[in-house]
Design a protein around this motif. Sequence first.
Motif, short mmCIF file in Angstrom:
data_model
loop_
_atom_site.label_atom_id
_atom_site.label_comp_id
_atom_site.label_asym_id
_atom_site.label_seq_id
_atom_site.Cartn_x
_atom_site.Cartn_y
_atom_site.Cartn_z
N MET A 1 0.83 -1.17 0.00
CA MET A 1 0.00 0.00 0.00
C MET A 1 0.89 1.25 0.00
O MET A 1 1.88 1.31 0.71
CB MET A 1 -0.90 0.00 1.24
N MET A 2 0.51 2.24 -0.81
CA MET A 2 1.27 3.47 -0.88
C MET A 2 0.38 4.64 -0.49
O MET A 2 -0.79 4.68 -0.86
CB MET A 2 1.85 3.70 -2.28
N THR A 3 0.94 5.60 0.25
CA THR A 3 0.23 6.82 0.58
C THR A 3 1.13 8.01 0.25
O THR A 3 2.35 7.86 0.15
CB THR A 3 -0.17 6.89 2.07
N THR A 4 0.51 9.16 0.06
CA THR A 4 1.26 10.36 -0.26
C THR A 4 0.84 11.51 0.65
O THR A 4 -0.27 11.52 1.20
CB THR A 4 1.03 10.82 -1.71
N GLY A 5 1.74 12.46 0.79
CA GLY A 5 1.45 13.69 1.51
C GLY A 5 2.18 14.82 0.81
O GLY A 5 3.28 14.62 0.27
N ILE A 6 1.58 15.99 0.79
CA ILE A 6 2.21 17.16 0.17
C ILE A 6 1.92 18.37 1.05
O ILE A 6 0.88 18.43 1.71
CB ILE A 6 1.68 17.38 -1.27
N ASP A 7 2.87 19.31 1.08
CA ASP A 7 2.65 20.53 1.84
C ASP A 7 3.36 21.69 1.16
O ASP A 7 4.43 21.52 0.58
CB ASP A 7 3.15 20.38 3.28
N LEU A 8 2.75 22.86 1.25
CA LEU A 8 3.28 24.10 0.69
C LEU A 8 3.36 25.12 1.82
O LEU A 8 2.40 25.30 2.56
CB LEU A 8 2.34 24.62 -0.42
N VAL A 9 4.52 25.78 1.96
CA VAL A 9 4.75 26.73 3.05
C VAL A 9 5.22 28.05 2.47
O VAL A 9 6.09 28.07 1.60
CB VAL A 9 5.83 26.19 4.02
N GLU A 10 4.67 29.15 2.98
CA GLU A 10 5.17 30.48 2.64
C GLU A 10 6.44 30.74 3.43
O GLU A 10 6.45 30.61 4.66
CB GLU A 10 4.15 31.56 3.00
#
Length: 118
Positions: A1-10
């Motif tokens: 099983m694969m999961t992903t996460g993404i985040d964008l920061v100023e």
Amino acid sequence: MMTTGIDLVEINRIRALYSTAFIERILSKKERQFFEDIQNESRRFTFLAGRFAAKEALFKALKKGDKTMNFADITILNDEDGAPYIESFPKGQLYKTELSISHTDLYAVAIVLLEIKE
């Protein structure tokens, strides 16, 4: 099983939060050693923002996550080619991880792929 996460920061958000306490809350001991050697102020903020985004992305990839895990429990280093990788995090031995961090003058973004080891 694969999961992903993404985040964008100023990056300006990181500038506004910048303090010794913030650094200690976000960076692991190994990361702080690397951070202290960065002389360029702009590079220091992109480094912090990138690590912050990467750790947020990891928490998102873990979905429910580990409620006892903190940012400083996660160590992200760079390999000999400069590519970031997750060296360690609690329960990390259960996962194969892939990480990418990028930034501009205004933003840092990170994506984490987690695969449960068989």
